[in-house]
Motif scaffolding. Structure first.
Motif, PDB file in Angstrom:
ATOM      1  N   THR A 170       6.388 -15.298  12.945  1.00 56.51           N
ATOM      2  CA  THR A 170       5.055 -15.537  12.399  1.00 56.51           C
ATOM      3  C   THR A 170       4.663 -14.361  11.508  1.00 56.51           C
ATOM      4  O   THR A 170       5.262 -13.274  11.582  1.00 56.51           O
ATOM      5  N   THR A 171       3.674 -14.567  10.671  1.00 55.16           N
ATOM      6  CA  THR A 171       3.243 -13.498   9.768  1.00 55.16           C
ATOM      7  C   THR A 171       2.841 -12.249  10.545  1.00 55.16           C
ATOM      8  O   THR A 171       3.215 -11.121  10.188  1.00 55.16           O
ATOM      9  N   GLN A 187       3.800 -11.327  13.619  1.00 53.44           N
ATOM     10  CA  GLN A 187       4.980 -10.703  14.217  1.00 53.44           C
ATOM     11  C   GLN A 187       5.787  -9.936  13.172  1.00 53.44           C
ATOM     12  O   GLN A 187       6.309  -8.845  13.446  1.00 53.44           O
TER      13      GLN A 187
END
Length: 388
Positions: free
Chosen positions: A128-129, A131
């Motif tokens: 994800t962005t 992460q």
């Protein structure tokens, strides 16, 4: 620089158009074949890396005893040793010298690193962005700008045929810049000792390049045995420059003879090629490069694309695999080369050329030309370091 150009391992550690007997000397600035030869080197790196990146490393072509991508790097370091030594020999001004070196390397490098971090990475990561941007190895990737190689970005290309490598070509830049630091130090010794000192450094480099990869020291994230192999070619180029200042002329017949000896040696004793190639290849490379061949010498009329090709090719190769999968090698190379050439053209006109203009202003500001004796009648004019 090992039997092949060291690509980073998955864990992130980088694993002639002249008469046959004519003396070869450049006659004016940018009137030689060096730009064309650097383009050949960059394309050789793209070609050789393609076999690794599509998952076919055992088909990697070998030319003159080296994997083709390693031969491309040999070309770069041989030319660089000659030109960088010429640059310091002319100016002896550390401010202008290091400004010139830095403005040639770092602006384009910074752009590639930042684009990979903030554009390519977020588009292709499996994370994800949040992460992606929170991962520790995201921010440490900035170390590439200060020549501290890191090849991974979080969640990027872990499932590719060549996994976890965003830009495996960056390993050569710290090796190159170390040579830039060393050249002024060598000139501190008396003139009569300079060639012997460089020869000793060359011998150490050849010896240490034989160190097994797992036993080599790693300094500033660079494996020294890989670097040492290319240091030998830089040192050979530097010696040839100092000899040229003492009257050496590059002869095509001598180059052909040396190349023939090297090819025989590489064919009969391939396991020892790296130990002796520095005796032959730098002279051959510089003989071709310092010649002035019609049309070939105009290779940079649209811009000097070699550095941009070298910087951008690896991430483009990985991105092409990510977007379109593994295609036939011919298709892959055409697509990759076309995209990379466009990026290199943009890099030259938007980043590199403006930086070089700044470099020229800095050099003029801090350099007082050293007085040179008037050349004797008929003496060829030496190449004044084409974009060294």
């Amino acid at each position: 620089m090992a039997a092949s150009t060291p690509l980073p391992a998955p864990d992130g550690v980088p694993a002639a158009g002249v008469p046959a007997t004519a003396p070869v000397t450049a006659t004016a600035h940018r009137s030689n074949n060096l730009d064309a030869l650097r383009l050949v080197g960059a394309l050789a790196v793209i070609f050789g890396h393609a076999y690794h990146i599509v998952g076919r490393p055992f088909e990697n072509p070998v030319v003159a005893g080296y994997p083709v991508q390693t031969l491309g790097v040999v070309i770069f370091f041989s030319i660089s040793g000659y030109l960088i030594t010429a640059s310091w020999s002319r100016t002896r001004n550390p401010v202008s010298y290091f400004a010139a070196r830095s403005l040639r390397i770092f602006p384009a490098l910074a752009v590639v690193v930042l684009v990979c971090m903030f554009v390519v990475g977020p588009l292709v990561t499996v994370l994800t962005t949040g992460q992606y941007f929170d991962a520790p190895n995201f921010w440490s990737y900035l170390g590439n700008i200060i020549l501290r190689p890191q090849y991974e970005l979080p969640g990027v290309w872990a499932d590719q045929p060549y996994p976890n490598a965003v830009n495996g070509s960056l390993w050569t830049l710290p090796a190159e810049f170390f040579c830039y630091l060393l050249v002024p130090l060598v000139f501190l010794v008396p003139k009569v000792l300079r060639i012997p000192v460089i020869a000793l450094l060359l011998a150490w480099s050849v010896w240490y390049s034989m160190t097994p990869p797992l036993e080599s020291a790693i300094i500033w994230h660079s494996r020294i045995s890989d670097n040492a192999l290319m240091w030998a070619f830089f040192a050979a180029g530097a010696i040839l420059r100092l000899l040229a200042e003492r009257g050496l002329r590059f002869r095509t017949d001598v180059a052909v003879g040396l190349l023939a000896v090297h090819l025989v040696f590489a064919a009969t004793l391939p396991q020892h090629t790296a130990k002796v190639a520095w005796l032959f290849l730098p002279y051959v490379v510089l003989t071709v490069g310092l010649a002035s061949t019609p049309y070939v010498r105009r290779a940079s009329r649209f811009g000097d694309l070699s550095y941009g090709l070298y910087l951008w090719a690896f991430p483009v190769q990985q991105l092409v695999i990510d977007l379109w999968g593994v295609q036939r090698m011919s298709v892959n190379l055409v697509v990759v080369t076309a995209i990379t050439a466009l990026l290199a053209l943009a890099s030259w006109h938007v980043v590199e050329h403006p930086s070089l203009k700044l470099k020229d202003r800095v050099v003029r500001r801090f350099t007082r030309p050293r007085p040179q004796p008037a050349p004797a009648a008929g003496t060829p004019v030496e190449e004044p370091a084409a974009r060294s």
